[in-house]
Design an enzyme around this catalytic site. Structure first.
Site, PDB file in Angstrom:
ATOM      1  N   TRP A 101       0.927  -0.892   0.067  1.00 44.19           N
ATOM      2  CA  TRP A 101       0.123   0.154   0.081  1.00 44.19           C
ATOM      3  C   TRP A 101       1.109   1.579  -0.253  1.00 44.19           C
ATOM      4  O   TRP A 101       0.292   2.487  -0.778  1.00 44.19           O
ATOM      5  CB  TRP A 101      -0.763   0.264   1.271  1.00 44.19           C
ATOM      6  CG  TRP A 101      -1.708  -1.362   1.009  1.00 44.19           C
ATOM      7  CD1 TRP A 101      -2.428  -2.045   1.751  1.00 44.19           C
ATOM      8  CD2 TRP A 101      -2.947  -0.608  -0.178  1.00 44.19           C
ATOM      9  NE1 TRP A 101      -3.243  -2.876   0.972  1.00 44.19           N
ATOM     10  CE2 TRP A 101      -3.800  -2.095  -0.149  1.00 44.19           C
ATOM     11  CE3 TRP A 101      -2.901  -0.312  -1.058  1.00 44.19           C
ATOM     12  CZ2 TRP A 101      -4.641  -2.407  -0.719  1.00 44.19           C
ATOM     13  CZ3 TRP A 101      -4.123  -0.681  -2.228  1.00 44.19           C
ATOM     14  CH2 TRP A 101      -4.761  -1.404  -1.997  1.00 44.19           C
ATOM     15  N   ASP A 176      -0.796   5.965   6.166  1.00 48.02           N
ATOM     16  CA  ASP A 176      -2.147   5.771   6.218  1.00 48.02           C
ATOM     17  C   ASP A 176      -2.483   4.762   7.008  1.00 48.02           C
ATOM     18  O   ASP A 176      -1.741   3.354   7.142  1.00 48.02           O
ATOM     19  CB  ASP A 176      -1.853   4.746   4.713  1.00 48.02           C
ATOM     20  CG  ASP A 176      -3.236   4.067   4.389  1.00 48.02           C
ATOM     21  OD1 ASP A 176      -3.486   4.208   4.799  1.00 48.02           O
ATOM     22  OD2 ASP A 176      -2.515   3.970   3.341  1.00 48.02           O
ATOM     23  N   LYS A 200     -12.619  -1.408   6.480  1.00 47.08           N
ATOM     24  CA  LYS A 200     -11.903  -2.351   7.166  1.00 47.08           C
ATOM     25  C   LYS A 200     -12.324  -2.116   8.745  1.00 47.08           C
ATOM     26  O   LYS A 200     -13.400  -3.056   9.440  1.00 47.08           O
ATOM     27  CB  LYS A 200     -10.107  -2.536   7.757  1.00 47.08           C
ATOM     28  CG  LYS A 200     -10.110  -2.608   5.876  1.00 47.08           C
ATOM     29  CD  LYS A 200      -9.056  -1.885   6.093  1.00 47.08           C
ATOM     30  CE  LYS A 200      -8.356  -1.639   4.430  1.00 47.08           C
ATOM     31  NZ  LYS A 200      -8.818  -2.826   3.426  1.00 47.08           N
TER      32      LYS A 200
HETATM   33  N1  PMP Z   1      -4.419   1.441   2.226  1.00 48.62           N
HETATM   34  C1  PMP Z   1      -4.472   0.296   2.483  1.00 48.62           C
HETATM   35  C2  PMP Z   1      -3.443  -0.072   4.186  1.00 48.62           C
HETATM   36  C3  PMP Z   1      -5.200  -0.957   2.404  1.00 48.62           C
HETATM   37  O1  PMP Z   1      -5.807  -1.677   3.622  1.00 48.62           O
HETATM   38  C4  PMP Z   1      -6.190  -0.236   1.083  1.00 48.62           C
HETATM   39  C5  PMP Z   1      -6.699  -1.576   1.192  1.00 48.62           C
HETATM   40  N2  PMP Z   1      -6.747  -2.571   0.764  1.00 48.62           N
HETATM   41  C6  PMP Z   1      -5.979   1.224   0.459  1.00 48.62           C
HETATM   42  C7  PMP Z   1      -4.820   1.531   0.840  1.00 48.62           C
HETATM   43  C8  PMP Z   1      -6.882   0.806  -0.225  1.00 48.62           C
HETATM   44  O2  PMP Z   1      -7.949   1.630  -0.233  1.00 48.62           O
HETATM   45  P1  PMP Z   1      -9.180   1.817  -0.814  1.00 48.62           P
HETATM   46  O3  PMP Z   1      -9.409   0.390  -2.055  1.00 48.62           O
HETATM   47  O4  PMP Z   1     -10.273   1.899  -0.349  1.00 48.62           O
HETATM   48  O5  PMP Z   1      -9.178   3.113  -2.050  1.00 48.62           O
END
Ligand code: PMP
Length: 379
Positions: A101, A176, A200
Site C-alpha cells: 500500500w 495511512d 475495515k
Molecule cells: N491503504 C491500505 C492500508 C489498505 O489496506 C487499502 C485497501 N485494502 C487501501 C489503502 C486502498 O483502499 P481503497 O480500496 O479504499 O482505495
C-alpha cells in the site's frame, strides 16, 4: 443468530450488534419515518448523526482540538492524490515503502510532485521487515513524509510511529492507518495527517476518514478539486457536497460500539486493543508451532490485524480454503500479489472466531500429515 466467521481484509466483518441496530433502524430512524439513506444531508437529523460520529471518533482516539476530522467520499487510494493536492505545495514528498500500500502511495505521489524521495524500502526483505527509521534517507525539504502504519497485504505494522523530530527533521508525518485505525491509540504529537478507508475497522466502503492538523490546511494546489479540498471540508464540517451519509451513520454506530467494549478490566479502545493483542498472539503462536504453516514477518513488526501465512505445501491451498469455508471460516485467501493465506482480525472478530480458525489449522494439518504418511507406506 450464528453467522460464519469472516476473515476478509476489507470490506470486512462488522460487529453483529451494529448490524442489528442498523437493521432495527433501517426503515425508520428514531421515529422520523425515514431511513438514514433517505434523509437530506442538511436535515437536522443527519447533522446530528454526523456531528455525533465526529465527536465519538474524537473522544475514542483522543484527537486534539487542533486537528480536524473529515468524512470524505471515496476510499484510501483517492487520498494518495488528495493529500499531495492539499498539503504538497513544496513539490517534494518523502515516502517510506514498507509494503504494497505504501508502494502504491509512492507511485501515485509521482503524478503530483516534482520529486518523490524513497525514504526507505522493505522490498529487499520481501516486505517482511520495516527498515529502522534511524537509517531512513529524509530529504529535509519535503512537504510531508508518507508511511503506511499497517500494511494490510504484507502484514507488517509499525508498533510505534517514527519520531521525525528526534531524527532532526520537522517534516510532517502522514500515515495511512486504514487497516488498524481504532485498534490502538495514535500518537498525535508525531502526526500531521492520518487517513483511513472505512471498510475495515470503521464501517461500510465509500468513506475515508481524514484527521488533519489545522496548520497544514489552506495551501491547496489550484488543481485540487473543491469537493476534496480539506479546508473547504473542514469549514463545512464535511458537508461541502453530499457525503456518504449511510457510511457515516454506520461508522458512528461502530465508534459507539467500540466505546462500550469491556475486556480484561479495560474499556473502549484499550479493551479492543487488549483483545486484538490476545487474538493475534494466539494465531501467531499456532502458526509458529506448526510444520505446515509459516508467517515470514519479523516478529517485532508483525501486524495484529492482518496475519498472512503460507502453507509449506502450496498444492494444498485449494483444499485448505474449501475446507475452511465448509466450517464457516470465510475469506482466508491471501492477496493476489502474495498468494498464500491471510486472516484479518479486525475489531469485530471474536475470540471464538480465532479459536475456530486455530482448531481448523490444527485439524487440517493433522489430516494432511496422516494422508502423507499413508502415501509413504503405500509408495
Ligand atoms: N491503504 C491500505 C492500508 C489498505 O489496506 C487499502 C485497501 N485494502 C487501501 C489503502 C486502498 O483502499 P481503497 O480500496 O479504499 O482505495
Amino acid at each position: 443468530m450464528h453467522r460464519p466467521f469472516n476473515f476478509s481484509a476489507g470490506p470486512a466483518t462488522l460487529p453483529q450488534d451494529v448490524l442489528m441496530q442498523a437493521r432495527e433502524e433501517l426503515l425508520n430512524w428514531q421515529g422520523t419515518g425515514v431511513s438514514v439513506m433517505e434523509m437530506s444531508h442538511r436535515s437536522p437529523e443527519f447533522l446530528h448523526i454526523c456531528a455525533q460520529a465526529e465527536h465519538s471518533l474524537r473522544t475514542l482516539l483522543s484527537v486534539p482540538d487542533d486537528f480536524h476530522i473529515l468524512f470524505v467520499q471515496a476510499g484510501a487510494t483517492a487520498q494518495n492524490a488528495m493529500i499531495p493536492l492539499n498539503i504538497g505545495r513544496a513539490g517534494v514528498i518523502d515516502v517510506a515503502v514498507t509494503g504494497h500500500w505504501s508502494q502504491q502511495s509512492y507511485h501515485e505521489a509521482q503524478r503530483y510532485a516534482r520529486q518523490v524521495n524513497l525514504a526507505c524500502s522493505g522490498a529487499g526483505t520481501g516486505f517482511t521487515d520495516i527498515p529502522a527509521p534511524a537509517q531512513w534517507q529524509l530529504s529535509g525539504q519535503a512537504s510531508y513524509l508518507h508511511l503506511c502504519s499497517n500494511e494490510t497485504v504484507h502484514g507488517v505494522e509499525f508498533q510505534q510511529l517514527p519520531d521525525l523530530r528526534a531524527l532532526g527533521c520537522d517534516t510532517p508525518l502522514v500515515i495511512d492507518c486504514s487497516s488498524h485505525i481504532a485498534a490502538r491509540p495514535l500518537d498525535w504529537s508525531r502526526i500531521g495527517l492520518a487517513y483511513a478507508g472505512a471498510q475495515k475497522n470503521l464501517g461500510p466502503a465509500g468513506l475515508s476518514v481524514v484527521i488533519v492538523r489545522d496548520a497544514l490546511l489552506g495551501h491547496a494546489l489550484p488543481a485540487c478539486p473543491s469537493a476534496f479540498n480539506y479546508r473547504l471540508l473542514a469549514d463545512s464540517h464535511s458537508l461541502y457536497s453530499t457525503p456518504p451519509t449511510w457510511s457515516i451513520y454506520m461508522a458512528g454506530l461502530v465508534f459507539d460500539w467500540i466505546a462500550r467494549q469491556q475486556d480484561s478490566g479495560l474499556h473502549g479502545l484499550a479493551a479492543v486493543e487488549a483483545r486484538n493483542i490476545r487474538q493475534a498472539s494466539w494465531l501467531y503462536q499456532a502458526i509458529d508451532a506448526s510444520g505446515l504453516y509459516e508467517n515470514r514477518v519479523n516478529p517485532a513488526v508483525r501486524s495484529r490485524m492482518n496475519v498472512p501465512f503460507f502453507l509449506t505445501d502450496e498444492s494444498l491451498n485449494d483444499a485448505f480454503v474449501s475446507g475452511a469455508r465448509a466450517r464457516g471460516l470465510l475469506q482466508l485467501n491471501g492477496h493476489k500479489i502474495t498468494g498464500g493465506m491471510r486472516a484479518s482480525l479486525y475489531n469485530a472478530m471474536t475470540d471464538a472466531g480465532v479459536q475456530a480458525l486455530i482448531q481448523y489449522l490444527q485439524d487440517f494439518e493433522q489430516q494432511h500429515s496422516r494422508q502423507a504418511s499413508v502415501q509413504q507406506v503405500l509408495a
